[in-house]
Design a protein around this motif. Sequence first.
Motif, PDB file in Angstrom:
ATOM      1  N   LEU B 222       3.941  87.696 139.157  1.00 52.30           N
ATOM      2  CA  LEU B 222       3.240  87.093 140.300  1.00 52.30           C
ATOM      3  C   LEU B 222       4.168  86.246 141.178  1.00 52.30           C
ATOM      4  N   LEU B 223       5.285  85.804 140.615  1.00 53.24           N
ATOM      5  CA  LEU B 223       6.196  84.918 141.361  1.00 53.24           C
ATOM      6  C   LEU B 223       6.900  85.690 142.476  1.00 53.24           C
ATOM      7  N   PRO B 224       7.142  85.034 143.616  1.00 56.82           N
ATOM      8  CA  PRO B 224       7.884  85.726 144.683  1.00 56.82           C
ATOM      9  C   PRO B 224       9.334  85.986 144.264  1.00 56.82           C
ATOM     10  N   ARG B 225       9.973  86.979 144.896  1.00 54.10           N
ATOM     11  CA  ARG B 225      11.351  87.368 144.560  1.00 54.10           C
ATOM     12  C   ARG B 225      12.334  86.233 144.754  1.00 54.10           C
ATOM     13  N   ASP B 226      12.039  85.310 145.663  1.00 58.33           N
ATOM     14  CA  ASP B 226      13.007  84.235 145.912  1.00 58.33           C
ATOM     15  C   ASP B 226      12.668  82.955 145.128  1.00 58.33           C
ATOM     16  N   ALA B 227      11.821  83.096 144.115  1.00 58.35           N
ATOM     17  CA  ALA B 227      11.421  81.917 143.328  1.00 58.35           C
ATOM     18  C   ALA B 227      12.465  81.578 142.260  1.00 58.35           C
ATOM     19  N   TYR B 228      12.500  80.288 141.919  1.00 59.81           N
ATOM     20  CA  TYR B 228      13.321  79.809 140.809  1.00 59.81           C
ATOM     21  C   TYR B 228      12.393  79.239 139.732  1.00 59.81           C
ATOM     22  N   VAL B 229      12.764  79.403 138.454  1.00 59.87           N
ATOM     23  CA  VAL B 229      11.978  78.865 137.340  1.00 59.87           C
ATOM     24  C   VAL B 229      12.859  77.911 136.536  1.00 59.87           C
ATOM     25  N   ILE B 230      12.343  76.723 136.289  1.00 57.71           N
ATOM     26  CA  ILE B 230      13.072  75.723 135.507  1.00 57.71           C
ATOM     27  C   ILE B 230      12.174  75.312 134.343  1.00 57.71           C
ATOM     28  N   ASN B 231      12.713  75.317 133.120  1.00 50.81           N
ATOM     29  CA  ASN B 231      11.901  74.906 131.963  1.00 50.81           C
ATOM     30  C   ASN B 231      12.623  73.850 131.143  1.00 50.81           C
ATOM     31  N   VAL B 232      11.981  72.684 131.002  1.00 48.60           N
ATOM     32  CA  VAL B 232      12.523  71.600 130.179  1.00 48.60           C
ATOM     33  C   VAL B 232      11.507  71.166 129.121  1.00 48.60           C
ATOM     34  N   GLY B 233      10.422  71.939 128.977  1.00 47.55           N
ATOM     35  CA  GLY B 233       9.382  71.573 128.009  1.00 47.55           C
ATOM     36  C   GLY B 233       9.679  72.194 126.653  1.00 47.55           C
ATOM     37  N   ARG B 234       9.105  73.375 126.418  1.00 43.90           N
ATOM     38  CA  ARG B 234       9.330  74.098 125.178  1.00 43.90           C
ATOM     39  C   ARG B 234       9.650  75.552 125.496  1.00 43.90           C
ATOM     40  N   GLY B 235      10.629  76.114 124.758  1.00 47.58           N
ATOM     41  CA  GLY B 235      11.045  77.496 124.998  1.00 47.58           C
ATOM     42  C   GLY B 235       9.914  78.498 124.846  1.00 47.58           C
ATOM     43  N   THR B 236       8.966  78.206 123.965  1.00 45.67           N
ATOM     44  CA  THR B 236       7.856  79.128 123.712  1.00 45.67           C
ATOM     45  C   THR B 236       6.933  79.291 124.921  1.00 45.67           C
ATOM     46  N   ALA B 237       7.045  78.428 125.924  1.00 49.58           N
ATOM     47  CA  ALA B 237       6.148  78.505 127.085  1.00 49.58           C
ATOM     48  C   ALA B 237       6.420  79.736 127.949  1.00 49.58           C
ATOM     49  N   ILE B 238       7.613  80.316 127.830  1.00 52.69           N
ATOM     50  CA  ILE B 238       7.973  81.486 128.652  1.00 52.69           C
ATOM     51  C   ILE B 238       8.162  82.713 127.764  1.00 52.69           C
ATOM     52  N   GLU B 239       7.588  83.842 128.214  1.00 57.51           N
ATOM     53  CA  GLU B 239       7.864  85.115 127.549  1.00 57.51           C
ATOM     54  C   GLU B 239       9.258  85.539 128.027  1.00 57.51           C
ATOM     55  N   GLN B 240      10.238  85.487 127.113  1.00 57.09           N
ATOM     56  CA  GLN B 240      11.630  85.553 127.549  1.00 57.09           C
ATOM     57  C   GLN B 240      12.092  86.925 128.022  1.00 57.09           C
ATOM     58  N   MET B 241      11.628  88.010 127.349  1.00 58.49           N
ATOM     59  CA  MET B 241      12.142  89.338 127.735  1.00 58.49           C
ATOM     60  C   MET B 241      11.809  89.674 129.188  1.00 58.49           C
ATOM     61  N   PRO B 242      10.548  89.529 129.606  1.00 59.31           N
ATOM     62  CA  PRO B 242      10.279  89.828 131.026  1.00 59.31           C
ATOM     63  C   PRO B 242      10.995  88.879 131.992  1.00 59.31           C
ATOM     64  N   LEU B 243      11.257  87.643 131.576  1.00 56.51           N
ATOM     65  CA  LEU B 243      12.030  86.740 132.442  1.00 56.51           C
ATOM     66  C   LEU B 243      13.451  87.287 132.619  1.00 56.51           C
ATOM     67  N   ILE B 244      14.057  87.696 131.503  1.00 54.77           N
ATOM     68  CA  ILE B 244      15.421  88.259 131.550  1.00 54.77           C
ATOM     69  C   ILE B 244      15.449  89.499 132.443  1.00 54.77           C
ATOM     70  N   GLU B 245      14.440  90.377 132.286  1.00 48.91           N
ATOM     71  CA  GLU B 245      14.389  91.595 133.110  1.00 48.91           C
ATOM     72  C   GLU B 245      14.270  91.241 134.594  1.00 48.91           C
ATOM     73  N   ALA B 246      13.395  90.285 134.894  1.00 49.94           N
ATOM     74  CA  ALA B 246      13.186  89.904 136.299  1.00 49.94           C
ATOM     75  C   ALA B 246      14.477  89.335 136.902  1.00 49.94           C
ATOM     76  N   LEU B 247      15.200  88.532 136.127  1.00 49.83           N
ATOM     77  CA  LEU B 247      16.466  87.970 136.612  1.00 49.83           C
ATOM     78  C   LEU B 247      17.498  89.081 136.833  1.00 49.83           C
ATOM     79  N   ASN B 248      17.641  89.944 135.830  1.00 47.32           N
ATOM     80  CA  ASN B 248      18.672  90.984 135.920  1.00 47.32           C
ATOM     81  C   ASN B 248      18.375  92.010 137.007  1.00 47.32           C
ATOM     82  N   GLU B 249      17.084  92.226 137.292  1.00 43.73           N
ATOM     83  CA  GLU B 249      16.706  93.213 138.316  1.00 43.73           C
ATOM     84  C   GLU B 249      16.507  92.564 139.685  1.00 43.73           C
ATOM     85  N   GLY B 250      16.797  91.263 139.791  1.00 40.78           N
ATOM     86  CA  GLY B 250      16.686  90.594 141.089  1.00 40.78           C
ATOM     87  C   GLY B 250      15.255  90.375 141.548  1.00 40.78           C
TER      88      GLY B 250
END
Lengths: 323, 323
Positions: B222-250
């Motif tokens: 749902l996030l726009p392509r030019d969005a940035y995500v910052i997490n300082v809470g808990r690592g479990t809050a983000i599903e990491q694989m799709p985040l990695i894919e979204a970063l690597n695919e721009g």
Amino acid sequence: MSREICIYQEFLTDAHRAAIRSAADQAGLIPHFFTLDQFEEARECLQHCEVLYAHSVKLLRAAPASLKWYCCSFAGVDPYCKDPSVFANPDCMLTNSNGYGVTIAEHVVMVTLMLLRRMPEYEAVVRDRKWTNQLPIRSIRDNEFTLLGTGNIGSNVAERLRGMGAAKITGLSRSGQAVSGFDAVYPISRLDEILPSAKILIMSLPGTAETVHILDRARIALLPRDAYVINVGRGTAIEQMPLIEALNEGRLAGAALDVMDPEPLPPDHPLWSAKNLILTPHVSGNMTLGYTCDVNVEMFCADLLRYGQGKLPQNLVDRTRGY
Amino acid sequence: MSREICIYQEFLTDAHRAAIRSAADQAGLIPHFFTLDQFEEARECLQHCEVLYAHSVKLLRAAPASLKWYCCSFAGVDPYCKDPSVFANPDCMLTNSNGYGVTIAEHVVMVTLMLLRRMPEYEAVVRDRKWTNQLPIRSIRDNEFTLLGTGNIGSNVAERLRGMGAAKITGLSRSGQAVSGFDAVYPISRLDEILPSAKILIMSLPGTAETVHILDRARIALLPRDAYVINVGRGTAIEQMPLIEALNEGRLAGAALDVMDPEPLPPDHPLWSAKNLILTPHVSGNMTLGYTCDVNVEMFCADLLRYGQGKLPQNLVDRTRGY
């Protein structure tokens, strides 16, 4: 004969062009716009212009003796002051553009935090895919800052540090005149007295004969071992070899340089490998930022109106002083 | 029988010890201090203590059923809430320490600027001893921020972003209650509606059953392509694989994670090499910072006084809710 302006600029939006057209119209001048890939076209047009808005020594050198005003869209005008031969007209007015304060101040806040929070060390650990315990860090809150240069950049930096809870912000300027946002401002002549207690030294001086090597070997030695040095002014302000030695020998906690001497830095330069040094390729004052370009165009337009009224521009540079 | 406190802490100064001694004295308790290399001594002493001030699951597991209060000197208490067996006394009170707001907020400002100013890209160029033209950057000034979590960290972040000229700061919290410093706060139930316009998403949520994978594959999309995500809470809050894919695919402009799942990250984890990702080894909330330790000790002392008066501590954690 019509009075004309040659504009040779990147990053101008339609709104910027419209603002310049409107101001030029009020001033009785006709603007001609060129992008950076149209050098030849700009040079040809410039021959019958009395105003040039650009940041190109090469184009300025091609200007006729009838050029009355060169507005540089950058803040640093040392290339135009050091060598008077760049102006065919020795009385040509030079103005600069100071919209960079905000973006450079954001850069300074970033590198200040990166140094205080040991990012060069953490980044090295992460590049090796390793983990580490927390290193002792420091914060902007409750910390003390020494700003060498209290102009547009220094003031914007001071405002942001204060907003983050800085305890004490000391300024140093040529005049030593009080500036809002600083706890105290001293003349640069008192630098030697202030350096031994400087915790974070932030330099934003223009490139003039007086600022060359203002932070030389002797003054670097005056800084405490846990001090950080940040430079966003001109690379010539720091004597680089003793800075590199101090960093590598742990006589300084770290440094962040956005400017160096020369630029670009040659591949074999010892700065590349100095310890706890954050290097950026002269990018702190970035024209791609809409806000910066907006302010710069506003400044040019305001001075265009003054020019049309026969007044001196507000951003006039003293070419012998260099800023 | 004397009433006693076991204190097992690093980074305590003489002033901190004196403050704890004074509060304990007023509360009618005797404090015993141990450093982290004195685990056995602390464990032995703990057997006749009713209060423990530490951040050690291992030591807490060794506590007697007579322990009445465990004060954790960290903010995140998920290890103590997920597994009730860590408490021999099921009714033992748990409090946490929230002095981290300032240091974590400074970390957030730093990584926000690093992302907006393209530091991962500039740093790669500099590591290769190369130079580059300026890349298009963005600034905190006039920008919009979405803060998922409006507690101590979120509020400190909002204050700093505002001080640097942020145009709009939207908060999201469980309750959606208004918080000073935010332009608007919405309940997390409206997250899907807000994400498509989030430019910079800053996450500071506690680790609870409700926050696990709160930013999952569908929401990352749902996030726009030019969005940035910052997490300082808990690592479990983000599903990491799709985040990695979204970063690597721009499909995302970048991210900064101080927390991940698991920690430490294994050497072959794909997060290490994700594009435009700033990783730090869970160091944003740093106890080495005098200020943080000061606040944490103050909080413990204030609650010690309340404890002595038979009142509930102010920093009491709801062990079933998890914060």
